[in-house]
Design an enzyme around this catalytic site. Structure first.
Site, PDB file in Angstrom:
ATOM      1  N   ASP A  13       0.752  -1.154  -0.016  1.00 40.27           N
ATOM      2  CA  ASP A  13      -0.039  -0.015   0.052  1.00 40.27           C
ATOM      3  C   ASP A  13       0.836   1.373   0.022  1.00 40.27           C
ATOM      4  O   ASP A  13       0.297   2.393   0.479  1.00 40.27           O
ATOM      5  CB  ASP A  13      -0.942  -0.012   1.214  1.00 40.27           C
ATOM      6  CG  ASP A  13      -1.876  -1.250   1.289  1.00 40.27           C
ATOM      7  OD1 ASP A  13      -2.186  -1.467   0.244  1.00 40.27           O
ATOM      8  OD2 ASP A  13      -1.978  -1.802   2.189  1.00 40.27           O
ATOM      9  N   HIS A  41      -5.090  -1.412  -5.552  1.00 38.82           N
ATOM     10  CA  HIS A  41      -4.481  -0.158  -6.030  1.00 38.82           C
ATOM     11  C   HIS A  41      -5.687   0.751  -6.226  1.00 38.82           C
ATOM     12  O   HIS A  41      -6.770   0.382  -6.927  1.00 38.82           O
ATOM     13  CB  HIS A  41      -3.751  -0.480  -7.367  1.00 38.82           C
ATOM     14  CG  HIS A  41      -2.550  -1.044  -7.227  1.00 38.82           C
ATOM     15  ND1 HIS A  41      -1.827  -1.922  -8.267  1.00 38.82           N
ATOM     16  CD2 HIS A  41      -1.467  -1.124  -6.381  1.00 38.82           C
ATOM     17  CE1 HIS A  41      -0.722  -2.287  -8.043  1.00 38.82           C
ATOM     18  NE2 HIS A  41      -0.626  -1.904  -6.556  1.00 38.82           N
TER      19      HIS A  41
HETATM   20  P1  IMP Z   1      -2.578 -12.556   1.900  1.00 41.63           P
HETATM   21  O1  IMP Z   1      -1.704 -12.170   0.785  1.00 41.63           O
HETATM   22  O2  IMP Z   1      -4.149 -12.511   1.467  1.00 41.63           O
HETATM   23  O3  IMP Z   1      -2.418 -13.862   2.042  1.00 41.63           O
HETATM   24  O4  IMP Z   1      -2.157 -11.816   3.323  1.00 41.63           O
HETATM   25  C1  IMP Z   1      -0.790 -11.997   3.665  1.00 41.63           C
HETATM   26  C2  IMP Z   1      -0.538 -10.715   4.299  1.00 41.63           C
HETATM   27  O5  IMP Z   1      -0.358  -9.720   3.359  1.00 41.63           O
HETATM   28  C3  IMP Z   1      -1.470 -10.076   5.195  1.00 41.63           C
HETATM   29  O6  IMP Z   1      -0.850  -9.413   6.415  1.00 41.63           O
HETATM   30  C4  IMP Z   1      -2.454  -9.076   4.449  1.00 41.63           C
HETATM   31  O7  IMP Z   1      -3.031  -8.282   5.202  1.00 41.63           O
HETATM   32  C5  IMP Z   1      -1.229  -8.465   3.669  1.00 41.63           C
HETATM   33  N1  IMP Z   1      -1.708  -8.088   2.399  1.00 41.63           N
HETATM   34  C6  IMP Z   1      -2.268  -8.675   1.275  1.00 41.63           C
HETATM   35  N2  IMP Z   1      -2.484  -8.138   0.154  1.00 41.63           N
HETATM   36  C7  IMP Z   1      -2.268  -6.743   0.867  1.00 41.63           C
HETATM   37  C8  IMP Z   1      -2.302  -5.367   0.156  1.00 41.63           C
HETATM   38  O8  IMP Z   1      -2.881  -5.171  -1.246  1.00 41.63           O
HETATM   39  N3  IMP Z   1      -1.989  -4.459   0.829  1.00 41.63           N
HETATM   40  C9  IMP Z   1      -1.635  -4.443   1.946  1.00 41.63           C
HETATM   41  N4  IMP Z   1      -1.439  -5.542   2.663  1.00 41.63           N
HETATM   42  C10 IMP Z   1      -1.720  -6.597   1.989  1.00 41.63           C
END
Ligand code: IMP
Length: 434
Positions: A13, A41
């Site tokens: 982010d 995004h």
């Molecule tokens: P996952 O990618 O859904 O398995 O999540 C793994 C970690 O990455 C968690 O802490 C999520 O909150 C973080 N995460 C996944 N996608 C994003 C994003 O687009 N922005 C910020 N954090 C993310």
């Protein structure tokens, strides 16, 4: 020829989408190289305000091709709905390409993501529940279903038929799940329902499916300008992030070569993207997190809510240790610093230049492997005076208040990398190039 990788230098982010959108004007090809629709995004441009999850931000530039690389995991119905939103806004989507080698996120991956988080209880990772981790698990376990299978209905049905009984066995191992999550389980193991939905989405997407490597190679041979669009940031990298509070792919540039399908040596420049402060969604240590009025002010001024899940982001001061860690792994040519304007109202601004372990007084200048050590580390702050002036109308480096320039120069010094871009708002014109 120029190939530029855009990589998140913090927890995700950081504003990579807006940086890609800004640079895509001059790009011939934008490639997403990892992650899936866990990404979010926000892109603000003259056409409107868009939330993209899978589709690369170059989609708004009709002359720019956009490729979902082999390293991405794709949820076909989610992709179709994202494409439909763009069609509704007047884009034809003809500049979207999908690598035939990318893996699919299946409904049972979403279910397994939820079941795994449920079992973790208080130790939840805080995933996006989009099935990303389980989809990569199947890829590594050599039983994933790929885009190339989606456009061959018989192959798709056969792979699905081979998988669903295994998913039923796994689900049976989660006590109480069959009662509590009966509806979700029924849906995620309904072979015919899944085949209908996925094959319909596959038929819609088929015209966009290509041999990604050939597309990329031809672009390299022509000397096209290529942007590699990263997802998340170093601190969530599978190998280098704060394990296990990580995603299941590699946001760092090492992942870009693999997930886009080009030689590592073809990458000419790596542009790191860092926010002027820190945010994170999901669990895990976050040394500079502020649970006070300053944290609230960052969240409200920065509108820090997850693009994919709507979760309030955890906010804190800039963590120079985390960014320097990222610099060492990513080798940035320069850094784009985003959202400087969010700091406009503060009378003093803190920067964590190191961590200190209260257990033994040791000072840390890097990120420890041990999550329990990291959890107890405290930031060692230095304070700079704020500028308390509106920077959103600044269009050049010289327009910025002196204190804002001092802040940026200090971050540059701590990162040991030049800061080449500074953004003071979401609009394209609000990107200051130094
Ligand atoms: P996952 O990618 O859904 O398995 O999540 C793994 C970690 O990455 C968690 O802490 C999520 O909150 C973080 N995460 C996944 N996608 C994003 C994003 O687009 N922005 C910020 N954090 C993310």
């Amino acid at each position: 020829m120029s190939v530029i990788a855009i990589v998140g230098a913090q927890w995700g982010d950081e504003g990579k989408g807006r940086v890609v959108d800004y640079l895509a004007d001059e790009a011939d090809l934008v490639i997403r190289y990892g992650g899936g629709n866990n990404a979010g995004h926000t892109v603000v441009n003259p056409h409107g305000h868009f939330k993209l999850h899978l589709i690369p931000s170059g989609i708004f530039h009709p002359g720019t091709k956009n490729l979902l690389g082999n390293g991405v995991v794709i949820n076909p119905p989610a992709l179709v709905s994202e494409l439909d939103d763009l069609l509704g806004a007047g884009f034809d989507g003809e500049n979207l390409f999908i690598s035939d080698r990318a893996h699919l996120v299946m409904p049972y991956h979403v279910l397994l993501d939820q079941l795994e988080e449920r079992e973790r209880g208080a130790n939840k990772l805080g995933t996006t529940s989009r099935g990303i981790g389980p989809a990569y698990v199947d890829k590594v376990a050599r039983r994933g279903i790929r885009v190339v299978d989606l456009v061959e209905p018989e192959t798709f049905r056969a792979r699905l038929a081979a998988t669903v009984p295994r998913i039923r066995r796994i689900v049976a191992g989660y006590p109480g799940a069959e009662d509590e999550m009966a509806a979700e389980i029924a849906e995620a193991t309904d072979e015919d329902g899944i085949a209908d939905a996925y094959l319909a989405a596959g038929a819609r997407l088929a015209r966009h499916v290509v041999d990604g490597q050939t597309l990329v190679d031809e672009a390299l041979v022509r000397g096209d300008r290529i942007l590699l669009e990263g997802q998340l940031g170093t601190m969530r990298d599978l190998d280098w992030g704060i394990y296990p509070y990580v995603t299941s792919s590699s946001p760092i540039p090492g992942g870009a070569s693999l997930g886009a399908g080009l030689p590592a040596v073809a990458i000419d420049r790596v542009l790191g993207v860092a926010k002027a402060y820190t945010t994170a969604v999901g669990a895990g240590p976050l040394p500079t997190e502020l649970e006070d009025a300053d944290g609230e002010a960052l969240r409200e001024r920065g509108i820090e809510y997850g693009t994919s899940t709507g979760r309030a982001r955890r906010c804190g001061w800039y963590d120079a240790v985390a960014v320097r860690f990222s610099v060492r792994l990513a080798g940035y040519s320069s850094i784009a610093l985003t959202k400087l304007d969010v700091l406009d109202g503060f009378d003093r601004i803190l920067i964590a230049r190191a961590y200190r372990d209260p257990a033994d007084g040791r000072e840390w200048s890097t990120v420890p492997a041990s999550t329990s050590v990291y959890e107890r580390l405290e930031p060692v702050y230095e304070a700079l005076s704020g500028w308390q002036a509106d920077t959103t109308a600044c269009r050049s480096w010289a327009d910025l208040p002196a204190a804002a320039r001092t802040y940026v120069e200090r971050l540059e010094e701590l990162a040991s990398v030049p800061i080449s871009h500074v953004s003071v708002g979401p609009e394209r014109a609000q990107m200051i190039v130094r």
